[in-house]
Design a protein around this motif. Structure first.
Motif, PDB file in Angstrom:
ATOM      1  N   ALA A 110       8.363  75.401  99.912  1.00  0.00           N
ATOM      2  CA  ALA A 110       9.888  75.709 100.296  1.00  0.00           C
ATOM      3  C   ALA A 110      10.458  75.355 101.758  1.00  0.00           C
ATOM      4  N   HIS A 111       9.622  75.674 102.663  1.00  0.00           N
ATOM      5  CA  HIS A 111      10.014  75.565 103.842  1.00  0.00           C
ATOM      6  C   HIS A 111      10.007  74.176 104.312  1.00  0.00           C
ATOM      7  N   PHE A 112       8.936  73.480 103.820  1.00  0.00           N
ATOM      8  CA  PHE A 112       8.598  71.967 104.033  1.00  0.00           C
ATOM      9  C   PHE A 112       9.886  71.258 103.585  1.00  0.00           C
ATOM     10  N   THR A 113      10.426  71.715 102.148  1.00  0.00           N
ATOM     11  CA  THR A 113      11.589  71.183 101.526  1.00  0.00           C
ATOM     12  C   THR A 113      12.942  71.401 102.376  1.00  0.00           C
ATOM     13  N   SER A 114      13.012  72.473 103.127  1.00  0.00           N
ATOM     14  CA  SER A 114      14.275  72.991 103.582  1.00  0.00           C
ATOM     15  C   SER A 114      14.425  72.101 104.719  1.00  0.00           C
ATOM     16  N   VAL A 115      13.089  71.911 105.621  1.00  0.00           N
ATOM     17  CA  VAL A 115      13.275  71.064 106.826  1.00  0.00           C
ATOM     18  C   VAL A 115      13.563  69.607 106.476  1.00  0.00           C
ATOM     19  N   GLY A 116      13.194  69.019 105.259  1.00  0.00           N
ATOM     20  CA  GLY A 116      13.400  67.928 104.704  1.00  0.00           C
ATOM     21  C   GLY A 116      14.701  67.663 104.409  1.00  0.00           C
ATOM     22  N   MET A 117      15.540  68.844 103.978  1.00  0.00           N
ATOM     23  CA  MET A 117      17.085  68.723 103.657  1.00  0.00           C
ATOM     24  C   MET A 117      17.862  68.673 104.605  1.00  0.00           C
ATOM     25  N   SER A 118      17.287  68.741 105.948  1.00  0.00           N
ATOM     26  CA  SER A 118      18.065  68.419 107.246  1.00  0.00           C
ATOM     27  C   SER A 118      19.205  67.311 107.147  1.00  0.00           C
ATOM     28  N   ARG A 119      20.171  67.521 107.670  1.00  0.00           N
ATOM     29  CA  ARG A 119      21.329  66.410 107.651  1.00  0.00           C
ATOM     30  C   ARG A 119      20.824  65.338 108.405  1.00  0.00           C
ATOM     31  N   GLY A 120      21.044  63.890 107.828  1.00  0.00           N
ATOM     32  CA  GLY A 120      20.695  62.766 109.000  1.00  0.00           C
ATOM     33  C   GLY A 120      19.507  62.269 108.442  1.00  0.00           C
ATOM     34  N   ILE A 121      19.136  60.963 109.134  1.00  0.00           N
ATOM     35  CA  ILE A 121      18.133  60.304 108.754  1.00  0.00           C
ATOM     36  C   ILE A 121      16.735  60.444 109.822  1.00  0.00           C
ATOM     37  N   GLY A 122      15.761  60.414 109.025  1.00  0.00           N
ATOM     38  CA  GLY A 122      14.429  60.737 110.011  1.00  0.00           C
ATOM     39  C   GLY A 122      13.238  61.070 109.129  1.00  0.00           C
ATOM     40  N   TRP A 123      12.432  61.990 109.689  1.00  0.00           N
ATOM     41  CA  TRP A 123      11.222  62.302 108.864  1.00  0.00           C
ATOM     42  C   TRP A 123      10.981  63.839 109.027  1.00  0.00           C
ATOM     43  N   THR A 124      10.365  64.157 108.033  1.00  0.00           N
ATOM     44  CA  THR A 124       9.844  65.693 108.164  1.00  0.00           C
ATOM     45  C   THR A 124       8.178  65.711 108.151  1.00  0.00           C
ATOM     46  N   ILE A 125       7.847  66.348 109.194  1.00  0.00           N
ATOM     47  CA  ILE A 125       6.411  66.133 109.601  1.00  0.00           C
ATOM     48  C   ILE A 125       5.773  67.454 109.711  1.00  0.00           C
ATOM     49  N   LEU A 126       4.463  67.457 109.175  1.00  0.00           N
ATOM     50  CA  LEU A 126       3.751  68.632 109.280  1.00  0.00           C
ATOM     51  C   LEU A 126       2.935  68.145 110.346  1.00  0.00           C
ATOM     52  N   TYR A 127       2.845  69.123 111.259  1.00  0.00           N
ATOM     53  CA  TYR A 127       1.824  68.746 112.551  1.00  0.00           C
ATOM     54  C   TYR A 127       0.723  69.843 112.720  1.00  0.00           C
ATOM     55  N   TRP A 128      -0.210  69.592 113.620  1.00  0.00           N
ATOM     56  CA  TRP A 128      -1.198  70.657 113.888  1.00  0.00           C
ATOM     57  C   TRP A 128      -1.029  70.702 115.450  1.00  0.00           C
ATOM     58  N   ASP A 129      -0.978  71.834 116.047  1.00  0.00           N
ATOM     59  CA  ASP A 129      -0.968  72.015 117.463  1.00  0.00           C
ATOM     60  C   ASP A 129      -2.367  72.297 117.813  1.00  0.00           C
TER      61      ASP A 129
END
Ligand SMILES: [Fe+2]
Length: 195
Positions: A110-129
């Protein structure tokens, strides 16, 4: 040094057509071509007259991260379809790390999807810090705007309209996200995380 186009063994997917993948792979090839072309052009202009072409060279350098990330992000993206869909291994290190921060699998999705729904063109990324020892889900504008310095990429979802418009209307972006996540081979992400 010359960058080579990578090949990907992508099986038939559910909700993402082979025509969509074919069109998208051609776009990816364009990024590889332009990474090489940019580097060649900078070299040619520098050799010819560094002073005279200073502004042009500076602009080409600014353009480099767009083309380079355009190439590399697509490699992360297409790799995730290789081997066919595989659900996250619930007892694996990645699933446990995600559960610690986001709750269960559904809450992470649900969280990954909501970031994906951000307006605009680009990428949704899961990073590891690796320094903060925490995962981050972040939006990347275009291919290079807002990248988190030095954080390895665990999963990359293309949110340019070209990634789904063969199969979906712009208003159906959420269906594409669902299809992307259902076709993801999480073993690839687990391997990236282990590394
Ligand atoms: Fe793309």
């Amino acid at each position: 040094m010359h960058y080579q186009e990578q090949t990907f063994t992508i099986p038939e997917l559910k909700g993402i057509s082979s025509k969509q993948i074919e069109v998208h792979l051609k776009l990816y090839a364009g990024y590889v071509k332009h990474v090489n072309l940019l580097r060649e052009n900078i070299h040619t202009l520098e050799t010819e007259d560094k002073e005279k072409h200073a502004y042009t060279i500076a602009e080409l350098r600014r353009r480099f991260s767009f083309e380079f990330n355009g190439m590399r992000m697509h490699e992360y993206y297409f790799q995730s379809f290789e081997g066919g869909p595989k659900a996250p291994n619930e007892s694996g290190a990645l699933a446990q790390t995600l559960a610690e921060k986001y709750g269960d699998k559904e809450q992470f999705i649900a969280h990954f999807t909501s970031v994906g729904m951000s307006r605009g063109i680009g990428w949704t990324i899961l990073y590891w810090d690796p320094m903060g020892k925490t995962p981050h889900v972040a939006w990347l504008g275009d291919h290079e705007l807002g990248t988190l310095a030095g954080l390895p990429i665990i999963l990359a979802m293309d949110m340019w309209e070209h990634a789904y418009m063969v199969d979906y209307l712009p208003a159906e972006k959420a269906s594409y996200i669902t299809a992307f996540l259902e076709n993801t081979n999480w073993d690839i992400s687990e391997k990236r995380f282990q590394k």
